[in-house]
Write an enzyme that holds these catalytic residues in place. Sequence first.
Site, mmCIF file in Angstrom:
data_model
loop_
_atom_site.group_PDB
_atom_site.id
_atom_site.type_symbol
_atom_site.label_atom_id
_atom_site.label_comp_id
_atom_site.label_asym_id
_atom_site.label_seq_id
_atom_site.Cartn_x
_atom_site.Cartn_y
_atom_site.Cartn_z
ATOM 1 N N TYR A 1 0.854 -1.182 0.000
ATOM 2 C CA TYR A 1 0.000 0.000 0.000
ATOM 3 C C TYR A 1 0.893 1.236 0.000
ATOM 4 O O TYR A 1 1.612 1.501 0.957
ATOM 5 C CB TYR A 1 -0.890 0.040 1.243
ATOM 6 N N SER B 1 -13.355 -4.137 1.957
ATOM 7 C CA SER B 1 -14.310 -3.467 1.059
ATOM 8 C C SER B 1 -15.759 -3.747 1.447
ATOM 9 O O SER B 1 -16.588 -4.052 0.590
ATOM 10 C CB SER B 1 -14.056 -3.886 -0.401
ATOM 11 N N PRO B 2 -16.093 -3.632 2.735
ATOM 12 C CA PRO B 2 -17.474 -3.897 3.142
ATOM 13 C C PRO B 2 -18.454 -2.849 2.649
ATOM 14 O O PRO B 2 -19.669 -3.064 2.695
ATOM 15 C CB PRO B 2 -17.387 -3.906 4.676
ATOM 16 N N LEU B 3 -17.915 -1.722 2.155
ATOM 17 C CA LEU B 3 -18.761 -0.658 1.606
ATOM 18 C C LEU B 3 -18.619 -0.573 0.087
ATOM 19 O O LEU B 3 -18.898 0.469 -0.508
ATOM 20 C CB LEU B 3 -18.405 0.685 2.254
ATOM 21 N N GLY B 4 -18.208 -1.688 -0.526
ATOM 22 C CA GLY B 4 -18.117 -1.704 -1.983
ATOM 23 C C GLY B 4 -17.197 -0.646 -2.534
ATOM 24 O O GLY B 4 -17.486 -0.015 -3.554
ATOM 25 N N ARG B 5 -16.058 -0.439 -1.868
ATOM 26 C CA ARG B 5 -15.069 0.578 -2.259
ATOM 27 C C ARG B 5 -15.729 1.949 -2.413
ATOM 28 O O ARG B 5 -15.410 2.719 -3.320
ATOM 29 C CB ARG B 5 -14.337 0.166 -3.533
ATOM 30 N N GLY B 6 -16.641 2.233 -1.504
ATOM 31 C CA GLY B 6 -17.269 3.550 -1.453
ATOM 32 C C GLY B 6 -18.599 3.639 -2.156
ATOM 33 O O GLY B 6 -19.394 4.546 -1.877
#
Length: 325
Positions: A55, A200-205
């Site tokens: 990263y 990514s629990p928020l679908g990458r935003g």
Amino acid sequence: MHTTLGPGGPAVSRLGLGCMSMTGSYGRTDPDEAAATVLEALESGVTMFDTGDFYGDGANEELLGRTLAPHRGRALLATKTGVRRTAEGLVPAGSPDDLRRACEASLRRLRTDHIDLYYLARIDPAVPVEESVGALVDLVDQGKVGRIGLSEVSAATLARAHAVHPISAVQTEYSLWERHVENDVLPAIRSIGATLVAYSPLGRGLLTGAVRATTRYEPGDFRATAPRYNGDDLASNLAVVDAITRVAAAKGATPARIALAWLLTRGSDVVPIPGSSRRPHLRDNLAALDLRLSATDLGDIDDAVPATGARGARYGDHGTALIDR
């Protein structure tokens, strides 16, 4: 709220903090605000902080290291290795020598003498997983690593790795519209008592409602190269986001809270690590801990999301090729 990391493992907060976005994976960043977000998360009860040596080419670990060093005893540091960045993109690097060198570099950047949870980020097809895990076991024996994890692995690979040494956690994408893990991997994780760390629990935003059809991604934003976040796939997925937004409005909540609260209903062995580099987003995510979803709410969410989940691949061709199947 806490749960346990793997069999007999340490207590960890029910929500962790994914730190990848703090060093440029989704566009421009503010290092000072990112550091303030880390510290506020810590003060709010978050204990798991997730990073990776690739990263920002190590900059992410450096940010966490200098921010958390004075508070090391209160934070569970999780980092990943097993890939390296080239001009063509990430390539596997899972040999024992690769892993030993990577660990030493991560320890320096994180300003610590041990990594609490060390993941093999991707499986190197040129190296038997038993050899890669064996190298991580050596690091455990040396006191440089506490627990071993894997990321984006198949159920079969998980079984092979666990036969070498107990695997405490498996990290993979998991959200209310990305549920592939439920087919084979989550049952395999539960069969060994490990923890599923959901990235990514928020679908990458996208599941926050922040991205629209008119959104133009900044240079360096990962989503610009992923099918799911572009073109016809994006248009289809935004319809799902709109449906979730309506469910959220009926609950007096934000879509992000709904998405995280849904994941928290999947079991105490599921630990979401929503990424955030700004304090307002962190606060909204943490509010999901107090949101209770009824059976009716869960039914409304199921009705809003197609059984097939989001449309389009999670990664471009190069990233997809790195995923173990």
